[in-house]
Write a protein that holds these residues in place. Sequence first.
Motif, mmCIF file in Angstrom:
data_model
loop_
_atom_site.group_PDB
_atom_site.id
_atom_site.type_symbol
_atom_site.label_atom_id
_atom_site.label_comp_id
_atom_site.label_asym_id
_atom_site.label_seq_id
_atom_site.Cartn_x
_atom_site.Cartn_y
_atom_site.Cartn_z
ATOM 1 N N LEU A 116 7.271 21.083 -5.414
ATOM 2 C CA LEU A 116 6.826 19.733 -5.076
ATOM 3 C C LEU A 116 8.016 18.797 -4.908
ATOM 4 N N ASN A 117 7.953 17.965 -3.890
ATOM 5 C CA ASN A 117 8.926 16.893 -3.706
ATOM 6 C C ASN A 117 8.337 15.635 -4.319
ATOM 7 N N LYS A 118 9.183 14.815 -4.922
ATOM 8 C CA LYS A 118 8.743 13.546 -5.507
ATOM 9 C C LYS A 118 9.468 12.430 -4.762
ATOM 10 N N LEU A 119 8.706 11.445 -4.302
ATOM 11 C CA LEU A 119 9.276 10.329 -3.554
ATOM 12 C C LEU A 119 8.821 9.025 -4.198
ATOM 13 N N ARG A 149 0.816 -1.225 0.000
ATOM 14 C CA ARG A 149 0.000 0.000 0.000
ATOM 15 C C ARG A 149 0.847 1.271 0.000
ATOM 16 N N MET A 150 2.111 1.163 0.405
ATOM 17 C CA MET A 150 2.980 2.341 0.459
ATOM 18 C C MET A 150 3.743 2.572 -0.843
ATOM 19 N N ARG A 151 3.746 1.597 -1.725
ATOM 20 C CA ARG A 151 4.558 1.694 -2.941
ATOM 21 C C ARG A 151 3.937 2.632 -3.972
ATOM 22 N N GLY A 152 4.804 3.175 -4.811
ATOM 23 C CA GLY A 152 4.357 4.073 -5.880
ATOM 24 C C GLY A 152 5.121 5.377 -5.819
ATOM 25 N N THR A 153 4.661 6.346 -6.594
ATOM 26 C CA THR A 153 5.269 7.678 -6.606
ATOM 27 C C THR A 153 4.365 8.619 -5.836
ATOM 28 N N TRP A 154 4.956 9.343 -4.908
ATOM 29 C CA TRP A 154 4.225 10.246 -4.026
ATOM 30 C C TRP A 154 4.749 11.672 -4.223
ATOM 31 N N TYR A 155 3.888 12.673 -3.978
ATOM 32 C CA TYR A 155 4.255 14.073 -4.142
ATOM 33 C C TYR A 155 3.843 14.853 -2.897
ATOM 34 N N GLY A 156 4.697 15.789 -2.489
ATOM 35 C CA GLY A 156 4.395 16.590 -1.313
ATOM 36 C C GLY A 156 5.130 17.908 -1.327
ATOM 37 N N ILE A 213 13.275 3.210 -0.909
ATOM 38 C CA ILE A 213 12.522 4.441 -0.705
ATOM 39 C C ILE A 213 13.443 5.580 -1.093
ATOM 40 N N GLY A 214 13.032 6.319 -2.121
ATOM 41 C CA GLY A 214 13.838 7.443 -2.591
ATOM 42 C C GLY A 214 15.237 7.057 -3.037
ATOM 43 N N GLY A 215 15.438 5.893 -3.587
ATOM 44 C CA GLY A 215 16.753 5.462 -4.061
ATOM 45 C C GLY A 215 17.604 4.792 -2.998
ATOM 46 N N THR A 216 17.163 4.754 -1.761
ATOM 47 C CA THR A 216 17.900 4.107 -0.677
ATOM 48 C C THR A 216 17.409 2.671 -0.520
ATOM 49 N N VAL A 217 18.343 1.726 -0.534
ATOM 50 C CA VAL A 217 17.998 0.309 -0.383
ATOM 51 C C VAL A 217 17.746 0.018 1.094
ATOM 52 N N LEU A 218 16.651 -0.658 1.379
ATOM 53 C CA LEU A 218 16.239 -0.905 2.758
ATOM 54 C C LEU A 218 16.638 -2.312 3.214
ATOM 55 N N VAL A 240 3.688 15.782 4.035
ATOM 56 C CA VAL A 240 2.557 14.910 3.789
ATOM 57 C C VAL A 240 2.569 14.663 2.284
ATOM 58 N N TYR A 241 2.774 13.394 1.894
ATOM 59 C CA TYR A 241 2.863 13.034 0.473
ATOM 60 C C TYR A 241 1.517 12.546 -0.042
ATOM 61 N N TRP A 242 1.199 12.944 -1.276
ATOM 62 C CA TRP A 242 -0.057 12.599 -1.938
ATOM 63 C C TRP A 242 0.243 11.746 -3.160
ATOM 64 N N LYS A 243 -0.775 11.003 -3.659
ATOM 65 C CA LYS A 243 -0.572 10.089 -4.786
ATOM 66 C C LYS A 243 -0.537 10.786 -6.142
ATOM 67 N N SER A 244 -0.878 12.064 -6.220
ATOM 68 C CA SER A 244 -0.824 12.758 -7.506
ATOM 69 C C SER A 244 -0.286 14.169 -7.319
#
Length: 188
Positions: free
Chosen positions: A72-75, A52-59, A82-87, A163-167
């Motif tokens: 706008l920030n893009k994540l 549910r957390m995956r995808g591109t987010w904007y805030g 997450i943001g290019g960092t391997v978890l 706060v990141y949004w889906k669009s």
Amino acid sequence: MKKLKYLYALMGVFAIGLFAYKAFNNEILPPTQIVQAQHVKGDLGKFTVPKRMRGTWYGKYFDIGGIKSKTLNKLKVSAHKIGGTVLHKQTANFNGTKIPKKAQNWARVYYPVTYKKDHGIKYVGMYPWVSPASSGTHLGLYHYKGHKVLIERTTSSSRITNVYWKSKRLAKRFGGHKPKELKRYAEY
């Protein structure tokens, strides 16, 4: 003619088998050219982000004084980044002081991280692989203004920073606002 084709096919299979046997026993490739994957001390493997957390987010980032960013920030959130960092998950008793070369782009992850009075949000806590201070980020899903959003908190002060949004459209419209029911500074 048919027997000759079968003979050639049989010889081909035998040649491939012989090549595979020699390669497996290091007779073709010298042992110095075979590279083994290095294990990083304290690593328990990659962390998988909830779907549910995956995808591109904007805030829009906002500061401690309430100053809102105009850009706008893009994540980007994928299964293991997450943001290019391997978890990665890390052993609880890990006490390293140097970041191995292989782990330069890694973050250690804790999940779920929860705060008191934060409406049951389960955060993904991301920290540097080796960090003397508790500096990092928490990201958690929440429903705000009828939409699914990602709440970002700093780990040092536990304050909401984005706060990141889906669009992009939703981020332009609501970006820079945080849910009033969530405390700006959370408590563990």
